[in-house]
Design a protein around this motif. Sequence first.
Motif, short mmCIF file in Angstrom:
data_model
loop_
_atom_site.label_atom_id
_atom_site.label_comp_id
_atom_site.label_asym_id
_atom_site.label_seq_id
_atom_site.Cartn_x
_atom_site.Cartn_y
_atom_site.Cartn_z
N ASN A 15 39.72 -42.47 44.88
CA ASN A 15 39.70 -42.05 46.28
C ASN A 15 40.37 -40.69 46.36
O ASN A 15 41.58 -40.59 46.46
CB ASN A 15 40.45 -43.10 47.12
CG ASN A 15 40.49 -42.72 48.58
OD1 ASN A 15 39.85 -41.78 49.03
ND2 ASN A 15 41.27 -43.48 49.34
N GLU A 16 39.54 -39.61 46.31
CA GLU A 16 40.17 -38.29 46.25
C GLU A 16 40.84 -37.92 47.55
O GLU A 16 41.79 -37.15 47.55
CB GLU A 16 39.14 -37.20 45.97
CG GLU A 16 38.46 -37.26 44.63
CD GLU A 16 37.14 -37.94 44.71
OE1 GLU A 16 36.97 -38.91 43.96
OE2 GLU A 16 36.32 -37.55 45.54
N GLN A 17 40.31 -38.42 48.67
CA GLN A 17 40.82 -37.93 49.96
C GLN A 17 42.27 -38.32 50.17
O GLN A 17 42.97 -37.68 50.95
CB GLN A 17 39.95 -38.48 51.10
CG GLN A 17 38.52 -38.02 51.05
CD GLN A 17 38.42 -36.51 50.94
OE1 GLN A 17 39.05 -35.78 51.69
NE2 GLN A 17 37.64 -36.03 49.98
N TYR B 232 44.62 -37.75 48.39
CA TYR B 232 45.52 -36.70 47.93
C TYR B 232 45.88 -35.72 49.01
O TYR B 232 46.70 -34.83 48.78
CB TYR B 232 44.93 -35.98 46.72
CG TYR B 232 44.89 -36.86 45.48
CD1 TYR B 232 43.69 -37.25 44.93
CD2 TYR B 232 46.06 -37.29 44.91
CE1 TYR B 232 43.66 -38.07 43.83
CE2 TYR B 232 46.04 -38.10 43.80
CZ TYR B 232 44.84 -38.49 43.27
OH TYR B 232 44.81 -39.29 42.17
N ARG B 233 45.28 -35.85 50.19
CA ARG B 233 45.75 -35.01 51.29
C ARG B 233 47.15 -35.40 51.71
O ARG B 233 47.91 -34.56 52.22
CB ARG B 233 44.81 -35.16 52.50
CG ARG B 233 43.45 -34.60 52.27
CD ARG B 233 42.62 -34.72 53.54
NE ARG B 233 41.23 -34.45 53.28
CZ ARG B 233 40.72 -33.23 53.14
NH1 ARG B 233 41.49 -32.18 53.27
NH2 ARG B 233 39.43 -33.07 52.88
N LEU C 22 51.95 -35.29 43.71
CA LEU C 22 52.44 -35.87 42.46
C LEU C 22 53.06 -34.79 41.59
O LEU C 22 52.49 -33.72 41.43
CB LEU C 22 51.27 -36.52 41.71
CG LEU C 22 51.55 -36.95 40.27
CD1 LEU C 22 52.51 -38.12 40.25
CD2 LEU C 22 50.25 -37.33 39.57
N LEU D 148 42.68 -25.52 46.06
CA LEU D 148 41.99 -26.76 45.72
C LEU D 148 42.23 -27.83 46.75
O LEU D 148 41.44 -28.76 46.87
CB LEU D 148 42.43 -27.25 44.34
CG LEU D 148 41.89 -26.43 43.18
CD1 LEU D 148 42.50 -26.92 41.89
CD2 LEU D 148 40.39 -26.55 43.11
N HIS D 149 43.34 -27.71 47.50
CA HIS D 149 43.58 -28.67 48.57
C HIS D 149 42.83 -28.32 49.83
O HIS D 149 42.88 -29.07 50.81
CB HIS D 149 45.08 -28.75 48.89
CG HIS D 149 45.81 -29.74 48.05
ND1 HIS D 149 46.56 -29.38 46.97
CD2 HIS D 149 45.90 -31.09 48.12
CE1 HIS D 149 47.08 -30.45 46.41
NE2 HIS D 149 46.70 -31.50 47.08
N GLY D 150 42.15 -27.17 49.82
CA GLY D 150 41.37 -26.81 50.97
C GLY D 150 42.21 -26.35 52.15
O GLY D 150 41.82 -26.54 53.30
#
Lengths: 241, 308, 304
Positions: free
Chosen positions: B69-71, B73-74, B78, B101-103
């Motif tokens: 679940n990439e989302q 990471y908002r 880590l 990369l985090h947008g």
Amino acid sequence: MSAAISPTIVRLGARSIFSRWRGVLLFVLPAILIGLSLLVRVLVGQDEASAGVTLYRLGLVVIVPLIALLATSGLLAPEIDDGSISYLLATPTSRHTIVISKLVVAFSCVLAFGVLPMLVAGLVLRPDSPSFAVGFAIGSLVSGTTYCAVFALLSVMTRHAVVIGLIYVLIWEGLLGGLLDGVRWLSVVRWSAEIVDRIADLSLVDDLPLTYALIASGIVLVVGTWRTGWRLRAFNLTGDE
Amino acid sequence: MSEIKIDHVSRWYRNVVAVNDVSMTIGPGVTGLLGPNGAGKTTLIAMMSGFLAPSTGTVTVDGQPLWRNEQVYRTVGLVPEREATFDYLTGRQFVVACAELHGLDDPGASAQRAIAQIEMTDAQDRSISTYSKGMKQRIKMAASLVHDPAVLLLDEPFNGMDPRQRIHLMDLLREMGAEGRTVLFSSHILEEVEQVARQIEVMVAGRHAASGDFGAIRRLMTDRPNRFVLRTDNDRLLASVLLADASVRGARLRTGRGADGGIELEASDFGRFSEVLPRLAREHGVRLLEVTPTDESLESVFSYLVSS
Amino acid sequence: MSNQSEQTSPPPTAVIHDLGYRPYTGPRLGERPVAWAFFVTGLRNTYGLGRSGRSKVLPMILLGLMLLPALILVGVLVQAGKLLELDSQIVAYSSYPLTTQLLISVFVASQAPALISRDLRFGTITLYLARPMRRSVYVLVRLASLTVATFVLIGSPLVLMYLGGLLADLPFTRETERFLGGMVGALLLAACLAGLSAVVAALTVRRGLAVAAVIVVLLVSYTVVATIQGISYDADQRDVGEIAGLFSPYTLVNGVQYFLFDSPRATPTPPRSTGMGIAYVATTVLTVLGCIGVLLARFRRVRP
């Protein structure tokens, strides 16, 4: 984050690929190819058979796959090996975006260090027949990009991607391919050789339909890329080595 | 305010069980994950950060699963244990790349903010390969803070830091805990955990052995006495006087001289003993030269926890 | 009174033996036994003996694959020799390594990094250098282990072929001559391959890259040389092919064998003139010595 290519990763990839020994090899291999072509041209003039043998045996079978292997594994394997890739993965960027962005860099390397030198070598060997050079260039484009997808998948599946990739290139494509004819159905090199045959009017490989070669290359390229992204979604960060 | 919920999580690999049926909830503030090496801390943090799937059980952040679940990471940052080897980048380029990369809308500004927070503004334009170990650790932190996460996970962050950097990092963690973020860090060094974390979770051999305040955990082990070494100017007198008190279970005179001398004491009631000792010493005119607890080390804590 | 107490019973006596730390006071072996033990260990490790099971897999498979064709050839020779009127080995001793070069290259590529890169990468080399073995001896012993291991790989099929040849009643002296020539060639080839791969492995310290680099060097050099030789043969410009043959260990050693022992040629353009033959021999010797020199220089720079 719906863009398919992330400029950041492309930038990072382009910087990393020249920061180690791989950068040197990437320049050395095409130099050997062009150097050999010059030598052959000086020796025998414009001879179709010698030119074909040179560009096929050295270029298509050895140099292009090695460039693809160096470029692709150089983008993925070191970062996976020491865990740096976790910085790229711990972001909401789609895994497929990451893979495709890295492959864009790998494709560019293949283009610059594989396809263009093949074109130059072909023109050196037979300047009177440009279709020869163009044929080999396009063939190496197809096989180079397909190989990139294969080696990308290998890099995320195993730590020994480079060794396994080499063994595949040497033994499957090189040794067995020379001995057994049936290998051609499953050999990336032979698919691209068929493409070369059609464009340059040679006969490097027999009895392999062009549509099969094109479709097979395309399938491997797409499936390989997609599976790599899929594996990255389930990436395990191990603690110590 | 985010919460990490770990629900009956186990992780095994063939026939080695790394994490054994662990359940805990990590809330806002600073939590320390304590345990000897090999206890499963890194495995647990890997599962909490979405880089490892539990064999059974679930790990969720605010109800959202972490695996595949990439989302998520908002909201999760880590700081892994291993060093990043983006040697060809400068500190600033690395943090800006992570911000992109985090947008984030303004990656440059966010990166500057994060770098200022870890106080690396002077060194940000140097290549990462020239950084010392502590500086690399701090730039990793900047990369994890750049998107202002509500949850921050740090795996052995104090490894290899010198005392000044350690103090600075502790201040930083406390500050972030006070802001309401959920901060979890792992360590095997007692002093670091004690000074920063309000809540500790202890893991031993893959099992969740204890949670809460460390002193409180310690006092729960009342069937094991506290051990001290006292050096005084009149050992025998003080020992005999202390033995008369109910809080003391045993006293032994050591045969050496000077630093090797003194009294080895077992006290069963720490609270009462800490009040009784100075009083009795003053009453009988004995001068205390040194009072050292001999079992406040992690080893003895862990051995108590394991054997119990 | 003291007489009385002595007569009744002597008081029990006891002694506490305070042993303390006992240092080793026995004989200490010098540099030579250390170097020998190191050599033997290195040799065994290349075949996975004395290490985990997984490290045995690749070398043993390669050894088996090297012996298999020799076994088949011997079988054919013994069983059907009279029938097919074979009066010599089907594949000559000097040609066999050339045919199986892929296996040899893979072996050398996988074992050279294991022997050389590993100690450099993880810093364990300081453990070796802190012993009564000089740095140069360390380098030479490592190289010797790799050379002998490769020699075993290349030479064992030749031994098999020789024994098979004797079984098939091939003429004794002639076979022995050829066999010995083949073994000398195997030794030279092993020395060249070990030297080159050791140099590559010592310069690229990461294991995956070292393996790849060695294979690339051996493979690309052979392909280039073979292509040039083929073309120059067809174009009747053999000198170019002969010079090209100096640049790949396989063709180089084959050329030396052709020149010194009159072995049948396995390349299109072996050295024909005495001058070229001497050049081949000199190049072989220079390659081995040069690799040793590079390795010694590289290891002089090692900082623990």
